[in-house]
Design a protein around this motif. Structure first.
Motif, PDB file in Angstrom:
ATOM      1  N   ASP A 176       2.699 -66.543 -36.928  1.00 18.18           N
ATOM      2  CA  ASP A 176       3.952 -66.648 -36.085  1.00 18.18           C
ATOM      3  C   ASP A 176       4.409 -67.823 -35.782  1.00 18.18           C
ATOM      4  O   ASP A 176       5.584 -68.177 -35.884  1.00 18.18           O
ATOM      5  N   THR A 177       3.381 -68.637 -35.291  1.00 23.51           N
ATOM      6  CA  THR A 177       3.815 -69.942 -34.946  1.00 23.51           C
ATOM      7  C   THR A 177       3.156 -70.921 -35.689  1.00 23.51           C
ATOM      8  O   THR A 177       1.718 -71.025 -35.661  1.00 23.51           O
ATOM      9  N   LEU A 178       3.801 -71.947 -36.371  1.00 23.44           N
ATOM     10  CA  LEU A 178       3.018 -73.074 -36.942  1.00 23.44           C
ATOM     11  C   LEU A 178       2.687 -74.193 -35.912  1.00 23.44           C
ATOM     12  O   LEU A 178       3.399 -74.869 -35.502  1.00 23.44           O
ATOM     13  N   HIS A 179       1.374 -74.341 -35.921  1.00 22.59           N
ATOM     14  CA  HIS A 179       0.793 -75.366 -35.039  1.00 22.59           C
ATOM     15  C   HIS A 179       0.431 -76.754 -35.906  1.00 22.59           C
ATOM     16  O   HIS A 179       0.370 -76.744 -37.067  1.00 22.59           O
ATOM     17  N   GLN A 201       8.096 -69.580 -35.725  1.00 20.08           N
ATOM     18  CA  GLN A 201       8.344 -70.615 -35.017  1.00 20.08           C
ATOM     19  C   GLN A 201       7.679 -71.980 -35.550  1.00 20.08           C
ATOM     20  O   GLN A 201       6.634 -71.874 -36.144  1.00 20.08           O
ATOM     21  N   ILE A 202       8.072 -72.969 -35.379  1.00 22.23           N
ATOM     22  CA  ILE A 202       7.527 -74.221 -35.698  1.00 22.23           C
ATOM     23  C   ILE A 202       7.242 -75.053 -34.490  1.00 22.23           C
ATOM     24  O   ILE A 202       8.186 -75.383 -33.797  1.00 22.23           O
ATOM     25  N   GLY A 203       5.973 -75.320 -34.108  1.00 23.24           N
ATOM     26  CA  GLY A 203       5.551 -76.089 -33.017  1.00 23.24           C
ATOM     27  C   GLY A 203       5.904 -77.349 -33.006  1.00 23.24           C
ATOM     28  O   GLY A 203       6.370 -77.901 -33.867  1.00 23.24           O
ATOM     29  N   TYR A 223      11.676 -69.474 -42.801  1.00 22.05           N
ATOM     30  CA  TYR A 223      11.580 -69.580 -41.513  1.00 22.05           C
ATOM     31  C   TYR A 223      12.551 -68.202 -40.919  1.00 22.05           C
ATOM     32  O   TYR A 223      13.591 -68.102 -41.475  1.00 22.05           O
ATOM     33  N   ARG A 224      11.852 -67.532 -40.290  1.00 25.94           N
ATOM     34  CA  ARG A 224      12.526 -66.063 -39.977  1.00 25.94           C
ATOM     35  C   ARG A 224      13.276 -66.211 -38.579  1.00 25.94           C
ATOM     36  O   ARG A 224      13.844 -64.826 -38.310  1.00 25.94           O
ATOM     37  N   SER A 225      13.196 -67.177 -37.934  1.00 28.90           N
ATOM     38  CA  SER A 225      14.008 -67.080 -36.703  1.00 28.90           C
ATOM     39  C   SER A 225      15.335 -67.692 -36.675  1.00 28.90           C
ATOM     40  O   SER A 225      15.940 -67.924 -37.914  1.00 28.90           O
ATOM     41  N   ASP A 226      16.211 -68.009 -35.817  1.00 28.73           N
ATOM     42  CA  ASP A 226      17.502 -68.722 -35.986  1.00 28.73           C
ATOM     43  C   ASP A 226      17.162 -70.207 -36.766  1.00 28.73           C
ATOM     44  O   ASP A 226      16.046 -70.755 -36.744  1.00 28.73           O
ATOM     45  N   ARG A 227      18.113 -70.801 -37.389  1.00 28.72           N
ATOM     46  CA  ARG A 227      17.860 -71.635 -38.301  1.00 28.72           C
ATOM     47  C   ARG A 227      17.396 -72.750 -37.642  1.00 28.72           C
ATOM     48  O   ARG A 227      17.595 -73.392 -36.330  1.00 28.72           O
TER      49      ARG A 227
END
Length: 506
Positions: free
Chosen positions: A404-407, A426-428, A445-449
């Motif tokens: 989900d989120t790249l830590h 998401q990218i943290g 990347y699956r969210s907004d650009r």
């Protein structure tokens, strides 16, 4: 200079003396062309038959050199049948709705005007020497003649229509090619011949159906195939127990967890299990297990010691050491969201899927370093205690991380990995891959650009494939990169090194 000239002459002499040796020349050519697939047309055969004819039938079999032709319409059939170089073809695939017959134009027109057009195959038209044939299972198929005995692989693929009667397939199954090694049939195929004798040469047979679908086959002694039976009744289970050549079972109705399963099964899928698994229920030969809607606690010794694949999509009880066999390489726990204790997951695990896992972090010694596929769709936490994964060995599958989120700790996790596909929502903060060994990188990347920033990409990068990420600054892509594939519509090529070949998604 004189010595160099003599050396060059000697090298040329050695080369030509070897090349004149036909056996050595053929060995070199065969090894260079080994595992080559040539997708040809009749025109290609006509233009290149002198080179293609250098390979003998046995050489093409031994070195897996395949010349393939696809038959898409009646013109292709006529060209194939009349072509004097057709003996060079090893594999033929036929698309939906094509008649493999030779008719005059009037006969063909009459055939096409019939309300329920019959698809006809004249099997005598296929040449001796053909190694592989594939065609779709369709309604209203009839046949005549006999397939050449040279066919080693026969694939009848699944079409839109299910459980149809097919006189052509019945005719072929009544007398299979004598050298057949691989046979693949569409799921649930209705077989309307009393018996189908499988040749002794058969090594691979793939088919799924009920006991009614499977019972016509006469199987040579001691043969075991990756065939699957849909178990819906006690009669199905009794037949399966007596026919050990079928090694996979799918239980479509509720199955009693206390009932001992046939000992020869290697793969079991259970849709509805009533009760709790106990020791000795699952066969020791089992390598693959899927149980839907199972959420009873596991105990040590319940799962067989040779199990390779386990899928329990609804399991959510704490796992302890010994619950999972050391042999396990693929594990899917879709609903699991319990803290993972050290050394619970097997050391040889290569694929791990936990859709619901959302603990704060992974402790040390919880994730095996052998992983090459890790899917954690809900995870937002840290990998800091995991250390670095091994550089995974892989064949046709690219190593993947789905999270989900790249830590920021992902840089340590992937430190020694050279090839990876990352999918994330998401990218943290402070995620920098610059010091990893990654050379081939795919990011979805699956969210907004999201705008890339300096230091995010690996400094050793050679190939980059990005979706959902934008490049709006200079020096984001390292000079080592030679290939970029992107979905950026208005990409500014001035921000990309000159050495990079750019390809865009359509």
């Amino acid at each position: 200079m004189h010595n160099k000239h003599n050396c060059s002459n000697n090298n040329n002499r050695y080369f030509y003396s070897l090349w004149r040796n036909r056996y050595i020349r053929d060995c070199i050519r065969n090894n260079v062309c080994s595992d080559t697939f040539i997708d040809a047309t009749i025109e290609y055969l006509n233009n290149n038959h002198r080179f293609l004819s250098l390979f003998s039938y046995n050489e093409k079999v031994e070195y897996n050199i395949i010349i393939h032709v696809k038959i898409k319409n009646r013109d292709d059939v006529i060209e194939y049948v009349n072509n004097k170089h057709r003996d060079l073809i090893d594999r033929i695939s036929i698309v939906n709705g094509v008649d493999v017959t030779i008719d005059n134009d009037q006969q063909q027109q009459q055939q096409q005007q019939q309300p329920s057009r019959v698809i006809r195959y004249d099997c005598d038209l296929f040449h001796q020497g053909l190694q592989s044939l594939s065609f779709p299972n369709q309604k209203h198929m009839v046949g005549s003649g006999k397939l050449p005995d040279s066919i080693r692989k026969l694939t009848i693929s699944e079409a839109v229509d299910k459980n149809i009667n097919n006189p052509l397939v019945d005719m072929i199954l009544a007398e299979l090619p004598s050298q057949l090694e691989r046979l693949s049939l569409p799921r649930g195929l209705n077989i309307n011949v009393p018996t189908c004798k499988l040749p002794n040469t058969l090594k691979d047979f793939r088919f799924r159906g009920t006991y009614e679908n499977l019972k016509p086959f006469v199987v040579p002694p001691n043969k075991v195939f990756d065939c699957t039976i849909d178990v819906k009744s006690d009669q199905d289970l009794q037949w399966l127990t007596q026919h050990t050549w079928v090694n996979q079972a799918i239980f479509k109705t509720e199955f009693d967890a206390t009932r001992v399963l046939p000992s020869h099964l290697t793969s079991i899928k259970i849709d509805f299990l009533d009760g709790r698994l106990e020791k000795g229920i699952l066969p020791s030969s089992l390598t693959s297990l899927y149980i839907f809607d199972y959420d009873e606690p596991l105990e040590v010794g319940v799962l067989p010691p040779g199990l390779l694949e386990l899928d329990l999509p609804d399991y959510d009880h704490p796992l302890e050491q010994g619950h999972l066999p050391d042999s396990l390489t693929e594990l899917d726990l879709g609903s699991y969201n319990q803290p993972l204790e050290p050394f619970v997951l097997p050391n040889n695990l290569t694929r791990l899927t936990m859709y619901s896992f959302n603990q704060e972090c992974f402790q040390a010694n919880t994730l095996p370093h052998s992983l090459s596929y890790l899917q954690l769709w809900s995870f937002k936490g840290s990998f800091e205690h995991v250390g670095s994964l091994d550089n995974p060995l892989y064949n046709c599958y690219m190593p993947q991380l789905i999270v989900d989120t790249l830590h920021e700790s992902v840089a340590t996790l992937l430190q020694n990995v050279t090839t990876i596909k990352i999918t994330t929502n998401q990218i943290g903060n402070n995620v920098y891959l610059k010091d990893t060994a990654i050379q081939d990188l795919v990011i979805v990347y699956r969210s907004d650009r999201y705008n890339l920033y300096p230091g995010f990409l690996p400094s050793t990068l050679q190939k980059l494939d990005i979706i959902g990420l934008d490049i709006k600054m200079d020096n984001l892509i390292p000079q080592s990169c030679i290939y970029l594939k992107t979905d950026i519509v208005d990409l500014n090529s001035k921000l990309i090194p000159l050495s990079v070949q750019i390809t865009k998604y359509e």
